[in-house]
Scaffold this motif. Structure first.
Motif, short mmCIF file in Angstrom:
data_model
loop_
_atom_site.label_atom_id
_atom_site.label_comp_id
_atom_site.label_asym_id
_atom_site.label_seq_id
_atom_site.Cartn_x
_atom_site.Cartn_y
_atom_site.Cartn_z
N GLN A 104 1.21 -1.27 -0.03
CA GLN A 104 0.17 -0.01 -0.15
C GLN A 104 0.98 1.51 -0.09
OE1 GLN A 104 -2.31 -0.71 2.83
NE2 GLN A 104 -3.65 -1.67 2.13
N ALA A 105 1.92 0.94 0.43
CA ALA A 105 2.52 2.27 0.61
C ALA A 105 3.60 3.14 0.17
CB ALA A 105 4.01 2.15 2.04
N ALA A 106 3.90 1.43 -0.99
CA ALA A 106 4.67 1.29 -2.38
C ALA A 106 3.96 2.52 -3.59
CB ALA A 106 5.44 0.63 -2.83
N TYR A 107 2.22 1.78 -3.66
CA TYR A 107 1.23 2.40 -4.50
C TYR A 107 1.19 4.21 -3.88
CZ TYR A 107 2.07 -1.82 -7.87
OH TYR A 107 2.19 -2.85 -8.74
N ARG A 108 0.93 3.84 -3.22
CA ARG A 108 0.55 5.32 -2.63
C ARG A 108 2.14 6.16 -3.34
NH1 ARG A 108 -2.29 2.97 1.92
NH2 ARG A 108 -4.36 3.49 2.29
N THR A 112 0.98 9.01 -6.69
CA THR A 112 1.27 10.30 -6.59
C THR A 112 2.76 10.49 -7.03
OG1 THR A 112 0.74 10.32 -3.79
CG2 THR A 112 1.87 12.20 -5.11
N ARG A 113 3.23 9.89 -7.76
CA ARG A 113 4.93 9.80 -7.98
C ARG A 113 4.13 10.32 -10.39
NH1 ARG A 113 9.43 13.24 -8.30
NH2 ARG A 113 7.86 13.68 -10.02
N ARG A 114 3.15 9.53 -10.05
CA ARG A 114 2.52 9.63 -11.74
C ARG A 114 1.21 10.75 -11.48
NH1 ARG A 114 3.93 8.62 -15.75
NH2 ARG A 114 2.20 7.92 -17.27
N TYR A 115 0.80 10.87 -10.98
CA TYR A 115 0.46 12.83 -10.84
C TYR A 115 1.57 13.47 -11.20
CZ TYR A 115 -4.08 10.53 -8.14
OH TYR A 115 -5.24 9.70 -7.79
N LEU A 116 2.49 13.60 -10.33
CA LEU A 116 3.46 14.54 -10.58
C LEU A 116 4.14 15.44 -11.78
CD1 LEU A 116 5.48 14.83 -7.29
CD2 LEU A 116 2.95 16.52 -8.25
N ASP A 117 4.16 13.43 -12.16
CA ASP A 117 4.48 13.22 -14.10
C ASP A 117 4.11 13.98 -14.71
OD1 ASP A 117 7.16 12.62 -12.84
OD2 ASP A 117 6.78 10.17 -12.97
N LEU A 118 2.35 13.40 -14.83
CA LEU A 118 1.38 13.99 -15.77
C LEU A 118 1.08 15.57 -16.42
CD1 LEU A 118 -1.02 10.82 -14.65
CD2 LEU A 118 -0.55 10.77 -16.93
N PRO A 119 0.86 15.37 -16.95
CA PRO A 119 0.59 17.42 -17.40
C PRO A 119 -1.08 17.88 -16.94
CG PRO A 119 -0.01 15.76 -19.42
CD PRO A 119 0.70 15.27 -18.11
N LEU A 120 -0.61 18.62 -16.56
CA LEU A 120 -1.91 19.62 -15.86
C LEU A 120 -3.47 19.21 -16.69
CD1 LEU A 120 -0.65 23.30 -15.38
CD2 LEU A 120 -1.19 21.40 -13.70
N SER A 121 -2.91 19.22 -18.20
CA SER A 121 -4.27 18.87 -18.97
C SER A 121 -5.24 17.88 -18.28
CB SER A 121 -3.77 18.72 -20.71
OG SER A 121 -2.78 18.07 -20.51
N TRP A 122 -3.70 16.49 -18.33
CA TRP A 122 -4.88 15.85 -17.48
C TRP A 122 -5.81 15.28 -15.78
CZ3 TRP A 122 -3.94 12.35 -13.28
CH2 TRP A 122 -5.49 11.16 -13.17
N THR A 331 -1.10 8.20 -19.86
CA THR A 331 -0.38 8.78 -20.53
C THR A 331 0.05 10.63 -20.49
OG1 THR A 331 -1.35 8.85 -22.95
CG2 THR A 331 0.27 6.61 -21.86
N GLY A 332 0.85 10.59 -21.25
CA GLY A 332 1.07 12.17 -21.95
C GLY A 332 1.78 13.11 -21.22
N GLU A 333 3.25 12.27 -19.91
CA GLU A 333 3.99 13.02 -19.33
C GLU A 333 4.83 13.77 -20.20
OE1 GLU A 333 4.96 8.62 -19.44
OE2 GLU A 333 3.38 9.86 -19.40
N MET A 334 5.94 14.48 -19.73
CA MET A 334 6.46 15.76 -20.19
C MET A 334 7.77 15.33 -20.36
SD MET A 334 4.77 18.59 -20.42
CE MET A 334 4.73 19.39 -18.24
#
Length: 625
Positions: A104-108, A112-122, A331-334
């Motif tokens: 659970q800790a690893a996937y949280r 969260t890391r994925r949220y930061l990688d994805l662009p604002l449009s997502w 998808t859509g990270e920069m």
């Protein structure tokens, strides 16, 4: 969830469990070893109890006396088995809990890391409440079956051992076991399939309830000032009621199947006693064997439930995993480059837009996109201030976002010191450019922590220098605890202007070479704003070299301070020059600036007082609007 999906929920759930095992094989092995040890000791305890009854108790009743040696041996055997069972339980629970919480800790962290990688449009396409649910309850649901999984695996080993021991004891009693155990498994499978759509709906509603609650709380000011408390409460109550009904449906189904799962082992025990009595009368088995088998069925009732626990939670796990995977597979990270801007002497940066086009992707593939910018070109020379002016929707904030690479252009280039921002490393971009948005965000922490953000090399001297540049040192010094003052969630204890100046100081503390201000001083007094911009152009207190400035401006005083003004209409540059030149040559520009000035004058006339914050009450009255 459709019926077709519910039919394959078992397979999909097992794949999720397989992923968990592959990621934590050692911990899982420890937990399963403990569970297998427990299961084997359950079987052993059944035969030890049978031996005690058949070899100690029955002869003692026949003789009228109990042999001390036999009784001591039986007690030692039972004690030894109990100790090993405790060891097995400890290993199983410790391993399963550690594995579950670790996943659970690893996937949280991954979500969260994925949220930061994805662009604002997502992010714009996904509600905040849903994102919170993905990182919290969905991750928790995905790995919820991990807790009973090692117990279930150990139970399967125990069932195999039990069936083998039954065949070694008597074929008729083994047939009873072969009838009961598959029936238990089949009942659990039916239970899982019926539960799948209910759990999926409940998990979806959890996210929706979270989203509505977050939206209502975040928009509390609008809700209260518009008198919408009752309507928002009703909206939340309606969706919460749906969640309640969904959870009741889950509980109702569980209430139907749980008694059946409890009853089957008891019926098995009854069948064993009936068949065993017949076989005992026929002389095919002994009292010891009959007691052992009957006791075995009795003690198997609870462990067998572990299989049911796993199967019952698989639908919820699959629903949670699908929602988590939607984020992880988005998808859509920069991607960033590997070029670093590291001049020997920190000098103001040069920002250049060359034929930049930008548009937002459509919500659905068959719909047209929205064009925001069309072939925008301009330059912010080193150490100069360039103001962006235009009507609402002209693309000013989009240009600010492109400058700090919150989004990437669809065509054209944005460069810093001649390097495409897409080729820069994240660290180099962050140290070179700073954005101060119109809506300031302040963390629920101290003033110091909000400015430093734990960045290295920013001590109290640098903090105070940044506060002076942002014209914020006065009100911070007057706070009860100075830099150590807690400002509350989103800085609720500060006025709007104070929050803006605090976020400006945060940007300045990193000594950026390019400062992008998206109407970042709209809530401060015009005189304070003028002092801030003058200080940014030529800091006199050793806070670092003057930065290049790109400012989205509305006030005439702010625009007049710029070295060059870029006038935008419908995403295109229609004029550029000094404020005085544009006033004289561009009627649209003159009308807009005049309208800005009139609106500002009207606000000044209607304002009778400014907010006094709890932290500064009695100390200082801020004029920030």
């Amino acid at each position: 969830m459709t019926s077709g999906t519910s039919r394959d929920v078992l397979g999909r759930g097992l794949k999720v469990l397989g992923r968990a095992i592959r990621e934590q094989p050692r911990i899982f092995a420890v937990a399963v070893t403990g569970s297998v040890l427990f299961g084997l000791m359950v079987i052993a305890s059944a035969y030890v109890v049978g031996a005690v009854v058949g070899e100690v108790v029955v002869p003692a009743l026949a003789r009228g006396s109990v042999g001390v040696g036999a009784l001591a041996l039986a007690a030692a055997a039972l004690l030894g088995i109990s100790v090993l069972r405790v060891v097995g339980i400890f290993g199983r629970r410790l391993g399963a809990g550690y594995m579950q919480f670790r996943l659970q800790a690893a996937y949280r962290r991954r979500v969260t890391r994925r949220y930061l990688d994805l662009p604002l449009s997502w992010h714009h396409r996904n509600a905040t409440g849903t994102l919170l649910s993905n990182a919290n309850s969905d991750v928790e649901a995905a790995w919820y079956p991990i807790a009973p999984l090692p117990f279930a695996v150990g139970t399967l080993v125990m069932l195999v051992g039990a069936v083998v021991s039954l065949f070694l004891t008597d074929w008729a009693l083994a047939l009873v076991g072969l009838a009961v155990f598959p029936a238990l498994f089949a009942l659990n499978v039916v239970y899982s399939r019926r539960m799948a759509p209910r759990q999926a709906r409940a998990q979806r509603l959890r996210a929706e309830v979270s989203g509505i609650a977050h939206e209502s709380f975040d928009g509390a000011l609008v809700v209260k000032t518009m008198g919408r408390e009752a309507q928002e409460t009703a909206r939340f109550a309606s969706r919460a009621g749906e969640l309640r009904d969904a959870l009741i449906a889950v509980g109702r189904l569980r209430g139907v199947f749980d008694p059946m799962l409890e009853t089957l082992p008891s019926l098995g025990t009854l069948a064993v006693l009936v068949v065993g009595a017949i076989r005992l009368r026929q002389g095919a088995i002994s009292v010891t064997e009959l007691v052992s088998v009957a006791f075995l069925f009795t003690v198997l009732a609870f462990p067998v439930r572990a299989i049911g626990w796993v199967l019952a939670e698989l639908p919820r796990s699959v629903a949670g995993w699908d929602r988590v995977r939607r984020v992880l597979d988005a998808t859509g990270e920069m991607p960033y480059g590997d070029v670093a801007l590291d001049p020997a002497e920190p000098t103001p940066a040069t920002l250049a837009f060359t034929d930049v086009k930008f548009g937002y992707e459509p919500a659905e593939a068959h719909l047209p996109g929205t064009e925001v910018l069309g072939e925008v070109s301009f330059t912010v020379p080193p150490g100069k201030t360039v103001a962006l002016v235009g009507h609402t929707g002209a693309g000013k904030s989009t240009i600010a976002s492109l400058a700090v690479r919150l989004v990437d252009p669809r065509a054209g280039t944005v460069t810093l010191d001649g390097v495409d921002v897409r080729d820069l490393t994240p660290a180099s971009l962050a140290s070179t450019v700073a954005l101060v948005a119109q809506v300031p965000f302040v963390f629920d922490d101290t003033v110091r922590a909000n400015i430093t953000l734990d960045r290295p090399g920013i001590g109290d001297d640098e903090v105070w220098a940044a506060l002076r540049l942002a014209e914020a040192d006065g009100f911070v010094a007057a706070l009860p605890d100075g830099l150590d003052t807690m400002v509350g969630e989103r800085g609720t204890s500060l006025s709007g202007g104070q929050r803006q100046r605090l976020t400006l100081a945060r940007a300045l503390a990193g000594r950026p070479r390019l400062l992008v201000l998206d109407d970042a001083t709209s809530a401060v007094d015009p005189r304070v704003e003028a002092a801030i911009l003058a200080g940014l152009r030529a800091p006199a207190d050793g806070a670092g070299a003057a930065a290049s400035i790109l400012v989205v401006a509305y006030r005439r005083a702010t625009i007049a301070l710029a070295d060059e003004v870029i006038y935008l209409e419908q995403g295109r540059v229609v004029a550029r020059g000094t404020h005085t030149e544009l006033l004289a040559t561009v009627p649209g520009y003159a009308d807009l600036v005049t309208a800005y000035e009139q609106a500002e004058h009207d606000r000044e006339q209607t304002r009778t007082y400014d907010e006094v914050t709890p932290l500064t009450s009695g100390l200082e009255v801020e004029v920030d609007r």
